[in-house]
Design an enzyme around this catalytic site. Structure first.
Site, PDB file in Angstrom:
ATOM      1  N   THR A 170       0.852  -1.194   0.000  1.00 39.08           N
ATOM      2  CA  THR A 170       0.000   0.000   0.000  1.00 39.08           C
ATOM      3  C   THR A 170       0.885   1.240   0.000  1.00 39.08           C
ATOM      4  O   THR A 170       1.975   1.226   0.571  1.00 39.08           O
ATOM      5  CB  THR A 170      -0.947  -0.013   1.227  1.00 39.08           C
ATOM      6  OG1 THR A 170      -1.757   1.151   1.204  1.00 39.08           O
ATOM      7  CG2 THR A 170      -0.196  -0.065   2.546  1.00 39.08           C
ATOM      8  N   TRP A 428      -9.825  22.478  13.924  1.00 38.76           N
ATOM      9  CA  TRP A 428      -9.906  21.545  12.805  1.00 38.76           C
ATOM     10  C   TRP A 428     -11.005  21.939  11.812  1.00 38.76           C
ATOM     11  O   TRP A 428     -12.088  22.325  12.210  1.00 38.76           O
ATOM     12  CB  TRP A 428     -10.240  20.136  13.295  1.00 38.76           C
ATOM     13  CG  TRP A 428      -9.174  19.477  14.127  1.00 38.76           C
ATOM     14  CD1 TRP A 428      -9.257  19.190  15.451  1.00 38.76           C
ATOM     15  CD2 TRP A 428      -7.900  19.017  13.692  1.00 38.76           C
ATOM     16  NE1 TRP A 428      -8.102  18.577  15.861  1.00 38.76           N
ATOM     17  CE2 TRP A 428      -7.256  18.464  14.801  1.00 38.76           C
ATOM     18  CE3 TRP A 428      -7.236  19.040  12.463  1.00 38.76           C
ATOM     19  CZ2 TRP A 428      -5.975  17.915  14.732  1.00 38.76           C
ATOM     20  CZ3 TRP A 428      -5.962  18.498  12.397  1.00 38.76           C
ATOM     21  CH2 TRP A 428      -5.342  17.949  13.520  1.00 38.76           C
TER      22      TRP A 428
HETATM   23  P1  AMP Z   1      -6.201   1.900   1.010  1.00 36.32           P
HETATM   24  O1  AMP Z   1      -5.292   1.158   1.916  1.00 36.32           O
HETATM   25  O2  AMP Z   1      -5.543   2.396  -0.223  1.00 36.32           O
HETATM   26  O3  AMP Z   1      -7.444   1.133   0.760  1.00 36.32           O
HETATM   27  O4  AMP Z   1      -6.639   3.217   1.732  1.00 36.32           O
HETATM   28  C1  AMP Z   1      -7.273   3.171   2.973  1.00 36.32           C
HETATM   29  C2  AMP Z   1      -7.698   4.535   3.346  1.00 36.32           C
HETATM   30  O5  AMP Z   1      -8.692   5.005   2.444  1.00 36.32           O
HETATM   31  C3  AMP Z   1      -8.311   4.607   4.706  1.00 36.32           C
HETATM   32  O6  AMP Z   1      -7.338   4.700   5.720  1.00 36.32           O
HETATM   33  C4  AMP Z   1      -9.153   5.858   4.580  1.00 36.32           C
HETATM   34  O7  AMP Z   1      -8.363   7.017   4.757  1.00 36.32           O
HETATM   35  C5  AMP Z   1      -9.618   5.810   3.136  1.00 36.32           C
HETATM   36  N1  AMP Z   1     -10.948   5.210   3.046  1.00 36.32           N
HETATM   37  C6  AMP Z   1     -11.275   3.941   2.814  1.00 36.32           C
HETATM   38  N2  AMP Z   1     -12.611   3.781   2.783  1.00 36.32           N
HETATM   39  C7  AMP Z   1     -13.153   4.990   3.019  1.00 36.32           C
HETATM   40  C8  AMP Z   1     -14.488   5.495   3.143  1.00 36.32           C
HETATM   41  N3  AMP Z   1     -15.545   4.727   2.985  1.00 36.32           N
HETATM   42  N4  AMP Z   1     -14.630   6.801   3.399  1.00 36.32           N
HETATM   43  C9  AMP Z   1     -13.564   7.611   3.547  1.00 36.32           C
HETATM   44  N5  AMP Z   1     -12.291   7.206   3.444  1.00 36.32           N
HETATM   45  C10 AMP Z   1     -12.084   5.909   3.194  1.00 36.32           C
END
Ligand code: AMP
Length: 527
Positions: A170, A428
């Site tokens: 990631t 914030w």
């Molecule tokens: P990834 O590992 O690339 O899937 O990214 C994960 C990150 O995406 C999480 O830590 C969140 O910051 C963001 N994320 C995933 N799902 C959501 C969601 N439903 N709403 C807002 N942010 C999300």
């Protein structure tokens, strides 16, 4: 896989590749998976070795999903959209022994091939039997290998459930990507979680189309769970378009599909321009970024397509929360219901969470913000061979870097990521809230709000907006500002709105805020 072979041998996997759409039964997929595992063993893949894949969503990738872990090796899915430098880093860091590569991705791998230190064999996933460059002794054709493989190959029986089964890298805020290891135990329990009625409720009856790539958190675990349950799978293959997805939904009577909001914004545009029968859909699973409320509303009210907002990350396999109303919330009015459902939702059974702010765990009042921390059987506890593990995994908890509020029902709402929150004069501001509101405006296609350095307030929000093409001459900055004004406290309003042609995106379709921040870093100083 054995369960699918045993109880659902006639059920189907519909797979699109460069050559077209083909259908395979689970009986066939099972045999092909065993053939692949035996071929990998012949190529020297041993228990614990990493088998890398650079591939789209199709049946061959599904076979690799079960062949590698089934023989005790580790399935390492590689994000084909990353930069070549990162792909090289990932393959070398994981020490992949074999790479399974789609034919249209091969040119990318071929260019960096000399830099790959551990790879002994490249298997090209192509529909054609012959390889153009068959002189090369480390290049193999997938179908030729399968032909020679043994369809009675026995999967390993004495696996420890804590042994690694999968690996996925990631992106980090800076530097090289970080590898997340999935255990057999984590993957299996995550499959059970996907089948719960209060989460995705995946079942044998479903016709499941994962649009989220199989190289991104195992397509949210859906191929594993669907196979376990005997669910029909529709795998949309390479370079699909919104039209292709809409056609598949109609012709294959898809009941559940999954992807990031960008996909669903595209599909929405397609639904608006064409006429499709989408009545088979019972759930559009949306995660990876916040699902804009306006989009949920459009799907549900205009197209009667139930939307399911979920949250997770690569480190969490990924399912963490799903947003559904509780039974006693049935009498909320439609807008209140939408408000709840646009939040990230309730923690799924099997996991534990805590939300920690500056003064310890925050109150569940829907206002106090803190970082979400998680633990449970499908939450990773370290990065693969990476010293950055210490930052993210402390005291037995994964520190998600996501800042959330929790309401009195226990529903979490992501207000931002630690690195994205805008701190203006010590207070914030949630960029996500402003983005969602902007994206609910009928003229706005996409919006991203970033923190820009400010001499007085340290940071101020600037909104980057892409207008829908037909609206470009009609809507001004002032119009959007007037629209935002009544919805936020004055100090929350963006200092500027910048119109762009496109918002730069990461390899998985999320807004690339880093790039916007770089572009606009002097924006407020110059003005
Ligand atoms: P990834 O590992 O690339 O899937 O990214 C994960 C990150 O995406 C999480 O830590 C969140 O910051 C963001 N994320 C995933 N799902 C959501 C969601 N439903 N709403 C807002 N942010 C999300």
């Amino acid at each position: 896989m054995e369960r699918a072979e045993q109880f659902f041998p006639e059920k189907e996997v519909i797979s699109r590749t460069l050559g077209g759409v083909s259908t395979f039964t689970y009986r066939e997929i099972g045999k092909r998976t065993r053939r692949l595992a035996s071929a990998l063993a012949d190529l020297g893949v041993n228990r614990g070795d990493r088998v890398g894949t650079l591939a789209w969503n199709h049946h061959r990738h599904l076979e690799a999903y079960f062949a590698a872990p089934g023989m005790g090796a580790v399935l390492h899915t590689i994000n084909i959209r990353l930069s070549p430098e990162h792909i090289v880093y990932i393959i070398n860091n994981a020490e992949d022994k074999v790479l399974l590569v789609d034919e249209d991705v091969w040119p990318l791998v071929e260019k960096v091939r000399d830099q790959l230190k551990s790879v002994e064999a490249f298997i090209i996933m192509t529909d054609s039997q012959e390889l153009p460059d068959s002189e090369d002794s480390s290049l193999y054709s997938y179908e030729q290998l399968l032909e020679k493989g043994d369809e009675r190959f026995e999967f390993v029986k004495d696996l420890d459930e804590n042994e690694p089964a999968g690996l996925c890298y990631t992106s980090a805020t800076t530097g090289n990507p970080k590898g997340v290891v999935y255990s057999h135990r984590g993957i299996v329990l995550h499959c059970f979680a996907l089948g719960l009625a209060d989460t995705a409720g995946l079942s044998e009856e479903d016709r499941c189309m994962p649009v989220v790539p199989m190289f991104h958190v195992n397509a949210w675990g859906l191929p594993f769970a669907a196979t376990m349950l005997g669910t029909t799978q529709i795998l949309p293959g390479p370079q699909f378009t919104p039209k292709l997805l809409a056609d598949f939904i109609e012709s294959e009577k898809v009941t559940i599909t999954a992807g990031v909001p960008t996909i669903w914004l595209g599909l929405l545009n397609e639904l608006e321009s064409g006429s499709y029968d989408t009545s088979s859909l019972r759930a559009v699973l949306c995660g990876g970024s916040a699902a804009p409320l306006g989009m949920i509303r459009a799907y549900e009210t205009k197209y009667k397509i139930p939307f399911l907002h979920a949250y997770g990350m690569t480190e969490t396999s990924p399912l963490v929360t799903v947003s559904k109303l509780k039974s006693y919330q049935a009498d909320l009015n439609e807008e209140e219901k939408l408000d709840v459902r646009a939040k990230q939702g309730l923690l799924v059974p099997g996991l534990e969470m805590k939300v920690v702010g500056e003064h310890g765990e925050v109150e569940w009042n829907g206002e106090d913000m803190g970082e979400l921390m998680l633990r449970g059987p499908w939450i990773a506890n370290e990065y693969f061979r990476d010293e950055r593990s210490e930052e993210a995994f402390r005291d037995g908890w994964l520190h998600t870097g996501d800042v959330v509020t929790v309401d009195k029902e226990g529903v979490i709402k992501i207000v931002d990521r630690t690195k994205d929150l805008i701190k203006s004069g010590g207070e914030w501001i949630s960029s996500v809230d402003i983005e969602n509101t902007l994206m609910a405006h009928e003229a706005v296609f996409e919006a991203s709000v970033i923190a820009v350095a400010h001499p007085e307030w340290q940071e101020r929000p600037v909104a980057c907006v892409v207008l829908k093409e037909e609206e470009r001459d009609r809507v001004s900055k002032e119009d959007l500002m007037a629209y935002l004004k009544p919805q936020f406290a004055k100090w929350w309003l963006p200092d500027d709105i910048v119109f762009l042609e496109e918002i730069p995106k990461t390899s998985v379709g999320k807004f690339l805020k880093r790039s916007l921040r770089d572009q606009l870093k002097d924006h407020l100083a110059v003005k």
